[in-house]
Write a protein that holds these residues in place. Structure first.
Motif, PDB file in Angstrom:
ATOM      1  N   UNK A  35       0.782  -1.232   0.000  1.00 36.56           N
ATOM      2  CA  UNK A  35       0.000   0.000   0.000  1.00 36.56           C
ATOM      3  C   UNK A  35       0.808   1.273   0.000  1.00 36.56           C
ATOM      4  N   UNK A  36       2.141   1.178   0.110  1.00 34.53           N
ATOM      5  CA  UNK A  36       2.996   2.365   0.123  1.00 34.53           C
ATOM      6  C   UNK A  36       3.632   2.565  -1.252  1.00 34.53           C
ATOM      7  N   UNK A  37       3.746   3.802  -1.660  1.00 34.70           N
ATOM      8  CA  UNK A  37       4.257   4.123  -2.984  1.00 34.70           C
ATOM      9  C   UNK A  37       5.775   3.968  -3.024  1.00 34.70           C
ATOM     10  N   UNK A  38       6.234   3.081  -3.901  1.00 37.83           N
ATOM     11  CA  UNK A  38       7.666   2.941  -4.163  1.00 37.83           C
ATOM     12  C   UNK A  38       8.107   3.996  -5.165  1.00 37.83           C
ATOM     13  N   UNK A  39       7.337   4.121  -6.240  1.00 45.57           N
ATOM     14  CA  UNK A  39       7.608   5.141  -7.253  1.00 45.57           C
ATOM     15  C   UNK A  39       6.330   5.447  -8.012  1.00 45.57           C
ATOM     16  N   UNK A  40       6.128   6.727  -8.308  1.00 46.73           N
ATOM     17  CA  UNK A  40       4.942   7.157  -9.044  1.00 46.73           C
ATOM     18  C   UNK A  40       5.402   8.166 -10.091  1.00 46.73           C
ATOM     19  N   UNK A  41       5.720   7.647 -11.269  1.00 46.37           N
ATOM     20  CA  UNK A  41       6.278   8.480 -12.336  1.00 46.37           C
ATOM     21  C   UNK A  41       5.170   9.001 -13.238  1.00 46.37           C
ATOM     22  N   UNK A  42       5.186  10.303 -13.486  1.00 44.76           N
ATOM     23  CA  UNK A  42       4.302  10.919 -14.470  1.00 44.76           C
ATOM     24  C   UNK A  42       5.146  11.354 -15.662  1.00 44.76           C
ATOM     25  N   UNK A  43       4.785  10.850 -16.819  1.00 42.85           N
ATOM     26  CA  UNK A  43       5.545  11.126 -18.024  1.00 42.85           C
ATOM     27  C   UNK A  43       5.539   9.904 -18.926  1.00 42.85           C
ATOM     28  N   UNK A  44       6.477   9.829 -19.870  1.00 42.30           N
ATOM     29  CA  UNK A  44       6.443   8.764 -20.875  1.00 42.30           C
ATOM     30  C   UNK A  44       6.482   7.361 -20.279  1.00 42.30           C
ATOM     31  N   UNK A  45       5.634   6.486 -20.842  1.00 44.92           N
ATOM     32  CA  UNK A  45       5.682   5.058 -20.528  1.00 44.92           C
ATOM     33  C   UNK A  45       5.850   4.249 -21.816  1.00 44.92           C
ATOM     34  N   UNK A  46       6.293   4.920 -22.868  1.00 46.23           N
ATOM     35  CA  UNK A  46       6.647   4.295 -24.130  1.00 46.23           C
ATOM     36  C   UNK A  46       7.569   5.250 -24.881  1.00 46.23           C
ATOM     37  N   UNK A  47       8.038   4.818 -26.046  1.00 44.86           N
ATOM     38  CA  UNK A  47       8.822   5.664 -26.946  1.00 44.86           C
ATOM     39  C   UNK A  47       8.327   5.456 -28.364  1.00 44.86           C
ATOM     40  N   UNK A  48       8.319   6.567 -29.112  1.00 45.92           N
ATOM     41  CA  UNK A  48       7.964   6.493 -30.531  1.00 45.92           C
ATOM     42  C   UNK A  48       6.620   5.809 -30.758  1.00 45.92           C
ATOM     43  N   UNK A  49       5.727   5.995 -29.790  1.00 46.38           N
ATOM     44  CA  UNK A  49       4.357   5.460 -29.872  1.00 46.38           C
ATOM     45  C   UNK A  49       4.316   3.940 -30.011  1.00 46.38           C
ATOM     46  N   UNK A  50       5.332   3.257 -29.511  1.00 47.96           N
ATOM     47  CA  UNK A  50       5.379   1.806 -29.622  1.00 47.96           C
ATOM     48  C   UNK A  50       4.423   1.167 -28.605  1.00 47.96           C
ATOM     49  N   UNK A  51       3.546   0.265 -29.051  1.00 45.54           N
ATOM     50  CA  UNK A  51       2.668  -0.438 -28.112  1.00 45.54           C
ATOM     51  C   UNK A  51       3.428  -1.506 -27.340  1.00 45.54           C
ATOM     52  N   UNK A  52       2.874  -1.909 -26.226  1.00 44.92           N
ATOM     53  CA  UNK A  52       3.489  -2.970 -25.428  1.00 44.92           C
ATOM     54  C   UNK A  52       3.476  -4.270 -26.224  1.00 44.92           C
ATOM     55  N   UNK A  53       4.619  -4.934 -26.247  1.00 46.24           N
ATOM     56  CA  UNK A  53       4.782  -6.184 -26.987  1.00 46.24           C
ATOM     57  C   UNK A  53       4.506  -7.393 -26.091  1.00 46.24           C
ATOM     58  N   UNK A  54       5.098  -7.378 -24.882  1.00 46.11           N
ATOM     59  CA  UNK A  54       4.841  -8.456 -23.938  1.00 46.11           C
ATOM     60  C   UNK A  54       5.075  -7.976 -22.511  1.00 46.11           C
ATOM     61  N   UNK A  55       4.431  -8.671 -21.582  1.00 45.89           N
ATOM     62  CA  UNK A  55       4.529  -8.364 -20.158  1.00 45.89           C
ATOM     63  C   UNK A  55       5.155  -9.549 -19.448  1.00 45.89           C
ATOM     64  N   UNK A  56       6.142  -9.287 -18.618  1.00 44.07           N
ATOM     65  CA  UNK A  56       6.672 -10.305 -17.714  1.00 44.07           C
ATOM     66  C   UNK A  56       5.958 -10.098 -16.381  1.00 44.07           C
ATOM     67  N   UNK A  57       4.926 -10.905 -16.180  1.00 47.80           N
ATOM     68  CA  UNK A  57       4.084 -10.758 -14.995  1.00 47.80           C
ATOM     69  C   UNK A  57       4.887 -10.981 -13.726  1.00 47.80           C
ATOM     70  N   UNK A  58       5.722 -11.975 -13.755  1.00 47.28           N
ATOM     71  CA  UNK A  58       6.646 -12.236 -12.655  1.00 47.28           C
ATOM     72  C   UNK A  58       7.813 -13.036 -13.208  1.00 47.28           C
ATOM     73  N   UNK A  59       8.961 -12.933 -12.554  1.00 40.06           N
ATOM     74  CA  UNK A  59      10.119 -13.703 -12.995  1.00 40.06           C
ATOM     75  C   UNK A  59      11.109 -13.843 -11.859  1.00 40.06           C
ATOM     76  N   UNK A  60      11.960 -14.837 -11.976  1.00 41.13           N
ATOM     77  CA  UNK A  60      13.085 -14.978 -11.058  1.00 41.13           C
ATOM     78  C   UNK A  60      14.343 -14.758 -11.891  1.00 41.13           C
ATOM     79  N   UNK A  61      15.047 -13.663 -11.588  1.00 40.65           N
ATOM     80  CA  UNK A  61      16.162 -13.235 -12.436  1.00 40.65           C
ATOM     81  C   UNK A  61      17.030 -12.272 -11.646  1.00 40.65           C
ATOM     82  N   UNK A  62      18.330 -12.460 -11.704  1.00 36.63           N
ATOM     83  CA  UNK A  62      19.262 -11.581 -11.011  1.00 36.63           C
ATOM     84  C   UNK A  62      20.582 -12.275 -10.788  1.00 36.63           C
ATOM     85  N   UNK A  63      21.524 -11.556 -10.169  1.00 37.65           N
ATOM     86  CA  UNK A  63      22.880 -12.095 -10.041  1.00 37.65           C
ATOM     87  C   UNK A  63      23.238 -12.564  -8.637  1.00 37.65           C
TER      88      UNK A  63
END
Length: 292
Positions: A245-273
């Motif tokens: 319920x607490x805001x980590x980040x709330x960005x206002x502004x671009x959520x794409x570039x060059x009007x590109x639509x979303x291609x795919x969503x990674x709903x969840x993943x296990x990935x890192x070093x």
């Protein structure tokens, strides 16, 4: 005569109002639940290795508690699955449905994932929502997640568990014209974990980024994570991330570039070093906007 004139004026006003077209921007969108599942009875992982589907495994079946069926069918997608990538023939990564004590203290079925070691730089296992055809729509995602303690306190490490990419996203060769939204957990040189929220044109070049070191990262505890975005290339775009319920980040502004639509969503993943690492996922909800 005067009364007739007044009646005529009122009738004209009513007729004019009835003929006015309402702008689509002023029509409120009905909040709609698109998907909900806690992996309960009726849901299973099909571990068949389909020859023409790379190394995907598919969650299938109908959740008897919610009535929603897997695979997830949103934004026009008709292909969703667990994607094993550089996993050393499934030795580096393991996934199964598991009974555990959930976030509310009751026994529940969850999606459990473990990464034992990094076979290659891109060893991971995301749940991908692919072949999206309605990639300019808003979306709200919520689920519960628990992560292990050991991987979250290793100095100078990172892990991610959610992202989306638009079409033509640049993977690092400098030719892409797309956009990625991604949620990270970083650890500083003292091994203290913190949140990082980022929109970028490729992994090395953020367009915007937000660090949050004020809200503690839950370690070996369940927490609720929420993601919402309004797709836009302008200042009316929005990318919101909440934890418990607490805001980590709330960005206002671009959520794409060059009007590109979303291609795919990674709903969840296990990935890192940082390895080995574990995570548990439960009670997924997807809405067309932030539920009231």
């Amino acid at each position: 005569m005067r009364n007739n004139l007044i009646i005529t004026i009122i009738a004209f006003i009513l007729l004019s109002n009835s003929c006015q077209k309402i702008s689509p921007d002023k029509i409120s969108t009905e909040t709609k639940l698109l998907f909900k599942s806690g992996f309960e009875n009726g849901v299973y992982i099909d571990n068949t290795a389909y020859i023409d589907r790379e190394d995907y495994r598919y969650i299938k079946g109908t959740d008897n508690e919610t009535g929603f069926s897997w695979p997830i069918n949103i934004l026009g997608s008709n292909n969703c699955g667990l994607h094993y990538i550089s996993d050393d023939n499934h030795q580096a990564i393991f996934t199964k449905l598991q009974r555990v004590i959930g976030h509310n203290g009751d026994s529940t079925t969850v999606l459990f994932q473990r990464e034992n070691y990094e076979f290659q730089d891109d060893t991971q296992c995301p749940y991908e929502i692919l072949e999206i055809t309605e990639g300019t729509k808003d979306l709200y995602i919520k689920y519960w997640i628990k992560m292990d303690s050991a991987s979250l306190v290793q100095p100078g490490m990172w892990r991610t568990f959610f992202e989306y990419k638009t079409k033509d996203y640049d993977l690092g060769n400098g030719t892409g014209t797309g956009f990625r939204l991604i949620a990270f957990i970083y650890t500083d040189l003292n091994g203290h974990p913190y949140w990082h929220w980022q929109g970028d044109r490729n992994p090395e070049h953020p367009i915007w980024e937000i660090d949050n070191k004020n809200i503690p990262v839950p370690i070996n505890e369940w927490f609720e994570t929420e993601f919402y975005w309004h797709w836009s290339e302008g200042n009316d775009g929005r990318a919101l991330w909440k934890v418990n319920g607490e805001i980590i980040g709330d960005h206002y502004g671009p959520t794409t570039r060059n009007s590109k639509p979303i291609d795919f969503i990674i709903l969840t993943q296990i990935y890192g070093d940082a390895n080995p690492k574990y995570q548990w996922i439960d009670d997924i909800e997807i809405w067309n906007e932030i539920p009231k």
